[in-house]
Design a protein around this motif. Structure first.
Motif, mmCIF file in Angstrom:
data_model
loop_
_atom_site.group_PDB
_atom_site.id
_atom_site.type_symbol
_atom_site.label_atom_id
_atom_site.label_comp_id
_atom_site.label_asym_id
_atom_site.label_seq_id
_atom_site.Cartn_x
_atom_site.Cartn_y
_atom_site.Cartn_z
ATOM 1 N N ILE A 143 140.072 18.217 33.864
ATOM 2 C CA ILE A 143 139.644 16.801 33.677
ATOM 3 C C ILE A 143 138.057 17.256 31.979
ATOM 4 O O ILE A 143 137.415 17.578 33.050
ATOM 5 C CB ILE A 143 138.969 15.668 34.745
ATOM 6 N N LEU A 144 138.621 17.426 31.528
ATOM 7 C CA LEU A 144 136.647 17.723 30.552
ATOM 8 C C LEU A 144 136.163 15.583 30.541
ATOM 9 O O LEU A 144 136.577 14.847 29.499
ATOM 10 C CB LEU A 144 137.490 17.915 29.370
ATOM 11 N N ASP A 145 134.904 16.193 30.725
ATOM 12 C CA ASP A 145 134.136 15.400 30.696
ATOM 13 C C ASP A 145 133.284 15.923 29.117
ATOM 14 O O ASP A 145 132.193 16.499 29.345
ATOM 15 C CB ASP A 145 132.529 14.716 31.578
ATOM 16 N N GLY A 146 133.331 15.658 27.992
ATOM 17 C CA GLY A 146 132.697 14.821 26.926
ATOM 18 C C GLY A 146 130.748 13.585 26.890
ATOM 19 O O GLY A 146 131.488 13.358 27.364
ATOM 20 N N ILE A 163 145.564 18.217 30.723
ATOM 21 C CA ILE A 163 143.777 17.986 30.380
ATOM 22 C C ILE A 163 143.559 16.336 30.321
ATOM 23 O O ILE A 163 144.767 16.252 28.928
ATOM 24 C CB ILE A 163 143.990 19.036 29.295
ATOM 25 N N ILE A 164 143.078 16.153 30.463
ATOM 26 C CA ILE A 164 142.128 14.579 29.961
ATOM 27 C C ILE A 164 140.543 15.202 29.866
ATOM 28 O O ILE A 164 139.998 15.436 30.121
ATOM 29 C CB ILE A 164 142.331 14.400 32.002
ATOM 30 N N TYR A 165 140.979 13.921 28.825
ATOM 31 C CA TYR A 165 139.192 14.592 27.942
ATOM 32 C C TYR A 165 138.870 12.852 28.388
ATOM 33 O O TYR A 165 139.632 11.666 28.068
ATOM 34 C CB TYR A 165 139.315 14.565 26.659
ATOM 35 N N ARG A 166 137.720 12.556 29.190
ATOM 36 C CA ARG A 166 136.630 11.422 29.268
ATOM 37 C C ARG A 166 135.769 11.163 28.582
ATOM 38 O O ARG A 166 134.864 12.792 28.259
ATOM 39 C CB ARG A 166 136.511 11.159 30.541
ATOM 40 N N SER A 167 135.098 10.544 27.847
ATOM 41 C CA SER A 167 133.954 10.451 27.132
ATOM 42 C C SER A 167 133.343 8.246 27.172
ATOM 43 O O SER A 167 134.198 7.837 27.526
ATOM 44 C CB SER A 167 134.038 10.782 25.977
ATOM 45 N N TYR A 202 143.821 10.996 27.704
ATOM 46 C CA TYR A 202 142.208 10.876 27.227
ATOM 47 C C TYR A 202 141.823 9.367 27.679
ATOM 48 O O TYR A 202 143.019 8.490 28.400
ATOM 49 C CB TYR A 202 141.811 10.532 26.244
ATOM 50 N N LEU A 203 140.302 9.122 28.379
ATOM 51 C CA LEU A 203 140.187 7.807 29.294
ATOM 52 C C LEU A 203 138.641 8.140 28.879
ATOM 53 O O LEU A 203 137.927 8.801 28.660
ATOM 54 C CB LEU A 203 140.064 7.847 30.574
#
Length: 165
Positions: free
Chosen positions: A2-5, A79-83, A103-104
């Motif tokens: 999980i990538l938090d931008g 891979i999931i991107y959250r922002s 993504y979320l």
């Protein structure tokens, strides 16, 4: 993974190079883009951007690079991107789909969302008045804005903690 931008404002108080005026924040600032690993909150990356940069314009090349590097090391990992809503623009959705990242992304409310949420909020308000207990409700619906090339699944969290009179 999980990538938090999280682009954030970094105010500047003198004439540092690239500390430009940002109309949204109404200040001279840098606009660093931070990417954290979501489970451990470990900082993976920082990209310093000028104060007048928009989040998505600097995010996309950096995100492409990071996902490419992660896939080299972990080819089978999802891979999931959250922002937050700073990334809620069609260009970000398109690139994330293109590079195969789910993504979320937070999104600001609008009239269409409020119409879909109104019956739920009304039901929660009645239940709160009956029981006096705080309430939460989670649901989803599909929505396609005119600027989006496809329908998106919108997650809705509603809650009643107190009713002001």
């Amino acid at each position: 993974i999980i990538l938090d931008g999280d682009p954030t404002d970094d105010p500047c108080y003198s004439a540092q190079q690239l500390s430009l005026f940002n109309a949204f924040y109404e200040q001279h600032m840098y606009y660093p883009l931070l990417i954290f690993e979501g489970r451990t909150a470990s900082l993976l990356s920082v990209r310093l951007c000028s104060g007048n940069a928009s989040g998505p314009s600097r995010l996309l090349p950096h995100l492409r690079w990071m996902v490419q590097r992660l896939r080299r090391g972990f080819p089978e990992v999802e891979i999931i991107y959250r922002s937050d809503a700073a990334a809620a623009v069609p260009a970000v959705y398109c690139v994330l789909r293109e590079i195969g990242v789910d993504y979320l992304i937070g999104i600001r409310t609008n009239e269409a969302f409020e119409r879909k949420a109104a019956p739920i909020v009304e039901r929660l308000a009645k239940e709160y008045q009956r029981t006096g207990r705080p309430l939460r409700h989670y649901t989803h619906f599909w929505h396609q804005a005119r600027s989006w090339p496809w329908r998106q699944r919108i997650l809705l969290k509603s809650g009643i903690w107190c009713i002001r009179r």
